[in-house]
Design an enzyme around this catalytic site. Structure first.
Site, short mmCIF file in Angstrom:
data_model
loop_
_atom_site.label_atom_id
_atom_site.label_comp_id
_atom_site.label_asym_id
_atom_site.label_seq_id
_atom_site.Cartn_x
_atom_site.Cartn_y
_atom_site.Cartn_z
CB ALA A 5 -0.91 0.01 1.22
CD GLU A 15 4.08 6.37 2.54
OE1 GLU A 15 3.81 5.23 2.11
OE2 GLU A 15 5.24 6.78 2.69
CD GLU A 61 0.87 2.13 3.63
OE1 GLU A 61 1.46 3.21 3.42
OE2 GLU A 61 1.45 1.02 3.56
N1 TRP Z 1 5.76 3.64 1.12
C1 TRP Z 1 5.10 2.39 0.97
C2 TRP Z 1 4.92 1.82 2.37
O1 TRP Z 1 4.10 2.21 3.09
C3 TRP Z 1 5.81 1.40 0.16
C4 TRP Z 1 6.08 1.62 -1.29
C5 TRP Z 1 7.25 1.95 -1.87
C6 TRP Z 1 5.26 1.24 -2.34
N2 TRP Z 1 7.19 1.83 -3.21
C7 TRP Z 1 5.98 1.39 -3.53
C8 TRP Z 1 3.96 0.80 -2.40
C9 TRP Z 1 5.45 1.04 -4.76
C10 TRP Z 1 3.43 0.49 -3.61
C11 TRP Z 1 4.15 0.60 -4.79
O2 TRP Z 1 5.69 1.05 2.86
ZN ZN Z 2 5.64 2.43 4.85
#
Ligand code: TRP
Ligand code: ZN
Length: 860
Positions: free
Chosen positions: A267, A269, A303
């Site tokens: 997911a 955020e 998230e």
């Molecule tokens: N930031 C997201 C997390 O909550 C993870 C993430 C990084 C992500 N790259 C992505 C999610 C690409 C979906 C597709 O950990």
């Molecule tokens: Zn994260």
């Protein structure tokens, strides 16, 4: 090798702050799956001394036009390359830049940037997807206010979403609709999101502690609207928990989640508009397992928690990814501990760490949690950055105590709100709350590899003390700080001492006074609850191990002591070439455990025999056929010894109610554990029980377990169970993911099953969930993947080649599963090397794949 231009390596020393920034942007999208026009109007600002050329990232974009302060720019004034656009002589320190380009979302199979999934268009921009949408200064230390206009045909796009608040919605004369969104909080490009499609909106709300009403909306594809209630409940729990625990309130009046079928990870955020892999939102009792429900709770929490740790305070650069991920994983673990059972949750997290992070840290992909360099950032969304990062935050919370830790987090968020920072700012806030420096803590961010801790004991006759020397075997050049929670017991299992040592640097001592004249050796349980993410070796006899496996009041350490007893048996059996007598210790401890009235879920974990992967990683022994023989032998012995007990256990927990309560989850788990052992009874008398359970199941946890077990056993009931399951679930894509996975995740020679199943009409290579179900599950099945003939390697290598062109991120993830090839027996490392070299020679090798393949080949 003929490689045109090698991809640049980004190193932490090369980082320098952004000179050009764009504090404000107006984005306009003319949405169309085949040809979307994007226009960005930036306010550009220079922060340096003397004006330098301005570079904007841009990849796979069809350039249309460029204006500076409203005037079209002559083509001689700029240059376009495959990675972006350079404007040689920007007019002044501040100006307006308008740039337009076209993209084709329907052909974007990388699922990064703007892409099509089912009937919707959606975005994924972390870490560097925004540059595939529009020219931009695409780095996290460039933060901007977003004003977004979405225009599209309301027939296809009745719903059009972006971050923040909905400002206006109106029809245009040509029948199109236009929607305007504005996000009041400045943010980097990676947190931008857009969704457009024919989606169903479902609603709920949450009242914050200060009395503000927040609208909660979950958007799903038609037909899924009945599957959102658990996600809403999870979200409200997370919002309440962050208020109660950290005093953190949500900061907009609207919070949206969209469930997306084609999604590279779990997911994302994005501010006010989280995008989720559909499998982590949609659930009902018939189609979701207890594990799925718990993942939904955890990921929705994760998230949501990013809103403060990640969004309000964000990253200065990608090297510091762990600043938001390690911290947010720690927060979501704590949340789940509070919502479920702390011991069970901690056991799960430690098992995960040992099974995935420890091997990564000892293999070719090892890196510090703040990496020193990367070629493709997507390759660094790792268990080290996430889970080891979370362990280090947990360490901080253990050093400070949870109340002081909360104060530290409050200082951190107050101080750096609206900024992009590094782990250093986090650490210094924690030190401020602590009132003194935390020696060596920073080294955890720079040292790679799992620390190996050696423990020795001796008796000090002068002091009449038992002395335990605890030593980090490789402290240079990064000595660390450790928390060592320990407890000492006498030979009867009575607790005689308990404490929490903070070890600064290589060596520490724990001294235990013997009670007047009683010199009997204490039995010590070290690093209780894995109070530091280390591997440790403590001197202990079988008998002492058994005492801890039975008497240790800390459930987590009791559990791992029992696991150690099992590992000891396997190790001895390998060494002696015959099954060792420790099995009787295992059986005795199990007999003891049956008499206890432990928590049901806890007991179900205790009963679980470690998997082949867990065993091999623990013992660093990779002859899987041999391990399988031993494992089956032990399980069969346990089954024969406790047939009666397992039957009773099964009966006692047979009747369950399909609801997500601790009691019912525990019953389902225990019943499945009992069934598993009963199926190993040599009489094979219990296969009917499995068949009946599958057919009469009222909850997916009861339905899928028998199927998995019959497959693992290659039972004669297997084929009909597989067919029956398919007939019942053929219309539910998420359940079919589980069905695909179950067929290849255990057993030998599953390569042929993969080849059959990938022809199935419900399989689809472009969908990451399907790829994970089939290819990843197969590659995590050691008996099949590491088949001595190399057939498993060949199969996966061929699929990686196909995926390289479709979805480089997923292809690179699959390639990482070759990391353990160097440890395998016989010809396997050589075969792996040959296969990977073929991949390396692909004419269109992606940089994601190139970086991973190169590192693994070096280990072979
Ligand atoms: N930031 C997201 C997390 O909550 C993870 C993430 C990084 C992500 N790259 C992505 C999610 C690409 C979906 C597709 O950990
Ligand atoms: Zn994260």
């Amino acid at each position: 090798m003929t490689s045109s231009s090698p991809s640049p390596v980004h190193t932490i020393e090369d980082y320098s702050p952004c000179l050009w920034v764009t504090p404000k942007v107006h984005l306009r999208f003319e949405l169309d799956p085949h040809l979307t026009v994007v226009r960005a109007e930036y306010e550009v600002s220079f922060l340096g001394d003397t004006l330098s050329p301005l570079f904007l990232n841009g990849e796979n974009l069809e350039f249309l036009s460029l204006r500076l302060n409203g005037t079209v720019v002559d083509p001689s004034e700029f240059e376009i390359t495959p990675s972006g656009i350079t404007i040689f002589n920007p007019p002044s320190r501040e100006f307006q830049l308008t740039i337009e380009n076209r993209i084709c979302p329907s052909e974007n199979t990388s699922l990064e940037g703007l892409y099509q999934s089912g009937s919707m268009l959606c975005t994924q921009n972390e870490p560097e997807g925004f540059r595939k949408i529009v020219y931009s200064i695409d780095r996290p230390d460039n933060m901007m206010r977003f004003f977004v206009t979405l225009a599209g045909d309301p027939k296809y796009f009745p719903v059009m979403l972006s971050n923040g608040n909905l400002i206006k919605e109106f029809g245009l004369s040509d029948g199109k609709k236009e929607v305007i969104w504005e996000d009041p909080f400045p943010k980097p490009t990676y947190l931008f999101a857009l969704v457009a499609g024919d989606l169903v909106e479902t609603n709920d709300h949450f009242t914050t502690k200060s009395g503000r009403r927040v609208e909660l909306k979950i958007f799903v594809e038609k037909g899924n609207e009945e599957k959102v209630s658990f996600a809403f409940d999870s979200l409200k729990k997370a919002m309440k928990w962050d208020e109660d625990t950290f005093g953190l309130e949500y900061d907009l009046d609207l919070f949206m989640i969209v469930a997306v079928e084609d999604f590279n990870m779990g997911a994302m955020e994005n501010k006010g508009l989280n995008l989720f892999n559909a499998k982590l939102v949609l659930a009902d009792k018939k189609s979701a397992t207890d594990e799925t429900f718990e993942s939904i709770l955890a990921v929705i929490g994760h998230e949501y928690f990013h809103n403060w740790t990640g969004n309000r305070v964000t990253l200065r650069n990608w090297f510091n990814l762990t600043l938001k991920e390690g911290l947010t994983v720690f927060r979501d673990q704590w949340f789940t501990e509070d919502m479920t059972d702390p011991s069970v949750k901690r056991i799960k997290d430690i098992l995960f760490l040992k099974e995935h992070q420890f091997p990564e840290d000892q293999g070719p992909m090892a890196h510090p949690i703040v990496p020193k360099s990367y070629t493709e950032m997507n390759n660094f969304y790792t268990v080290t950055v996430y889970e080891k990062g979370a362990e280090v935050i947990r360490l901080v919370s253990e050093i400070l105590g949870r109340e002081t830790f909360k104060k530290g987090l409050e200082l951190y968020l107050n101080h750096y709100d609206g900024m992009g920072v590094t782990f250093e700012e986090f650490v210094s806030s924690m030190e401020e709350a602590y009132g003194k420096p935390i020696l060596y803590l920073r080294n955890w961010y720079h040292r790679s590899g799992t620390p190996m801790i050696d423990i020795k004991k001796h008796f000090d006759p002068k002091e009449k003390e038992w002395v335990f020397t605890i030593q980090d075997t490789k402290p240079d050049p990064y000595p660390l700080i450790f928390v060592n929670s320990y407890a000492a017991f006498d030979a009867k299992g009575n607790l005689i001492a308990e404490g929490k040592r903070i070890q600064e640097g290589a060596v520490d001592e724990i001294r235990l006074k013997t009670k007047d004249g009683n010199l009997s050796e204490p039995i010590v349980s070290f690093f209780r609850g894995l109070s530091s993410p280390v591997l440790f070796d403590a001197p202990m006899t079988k008998e002492e191990m058994r005492i801890l496996a039975e008497q240790e009041p800390d459930g987590v350490s009791r559990f791992f002591s029992f696991q150690n007893l099992i590992f000891l048996w396997i190790n001895e059996s390998i060494r002696k070439g015959t099954s060792s007598d420790t099995l009787s210790d295992i059986l005795e401890t199990l007999r003891f455990s049956f008499q206890k009235n432990w928590d049901k879920t806890y007991f179900s974990f205790y009963l679980l025999f470690p998997s082949l992967t867990q065993i091999s990683e623990h013992l660093q022994f990779y002859d899987f056929p041999k391990l399988e023989t031993l494992r089956k032998f032990a399980i069969t012995e346990i089954s024969k010894t406790f047939t009666k007990e397992f039957q009773i256990l099964y009966e006692e927990n047979r009747k369950t109610i399909p609801v997500q309560t601790k009691e019912e989850i525990g019953k389902r788990r225990l019943k499945n554990a009992a069934l598993y052992y009963l199926l190993y009874d040599p009489s094979r008398n219990f296969e009917r029980l499995a068949v009946t359970q599958q057919r009469e199941a009222k909850h997916m946890s009861e339905e899928i377990a028998p199927l998995r077990y019959l497959i693992e056993l290659d039972s004669k009931e297997k084929d009909s169970a597989v067919t029956h399951f398919y007939d019942r679930w053929k219309e539910d894509s998420l359940v079919l993911d589980v069905w695909f996975a179950a067929q290849v995740a255990t057993g030998r020679n599953r390569a042929n099953d993969v080849i059959t199943l990938e022809q199935h009409k419900k399989f689809n290579k472009k969908n990451p969930n399907k790829v994970r179900s089939l290819y990843f599950s197969f590659a995590r099945n050691p008996l099949s993947f590491h088949d001595v003939t190399g057939s498993g390697y060949k199969l996966i290598a061929d699929r990686i080649k196909e995926l390289n062109g479709l979805n480089p991120q997923i292809a690179a993830g699959l390639t990482k599963l070759f990391s353990s090839a160097s440890k395998q027996e016989g010809e396997l490392p050589k075969i792996a090397k040959r296969e990977l070299e073929e991949i390396q020679n692909l004419p269109n090798l992606s940089k994601d794949l190139g970086e991973v393949v190169e590192k693994i080949i070096k280990s072979l």
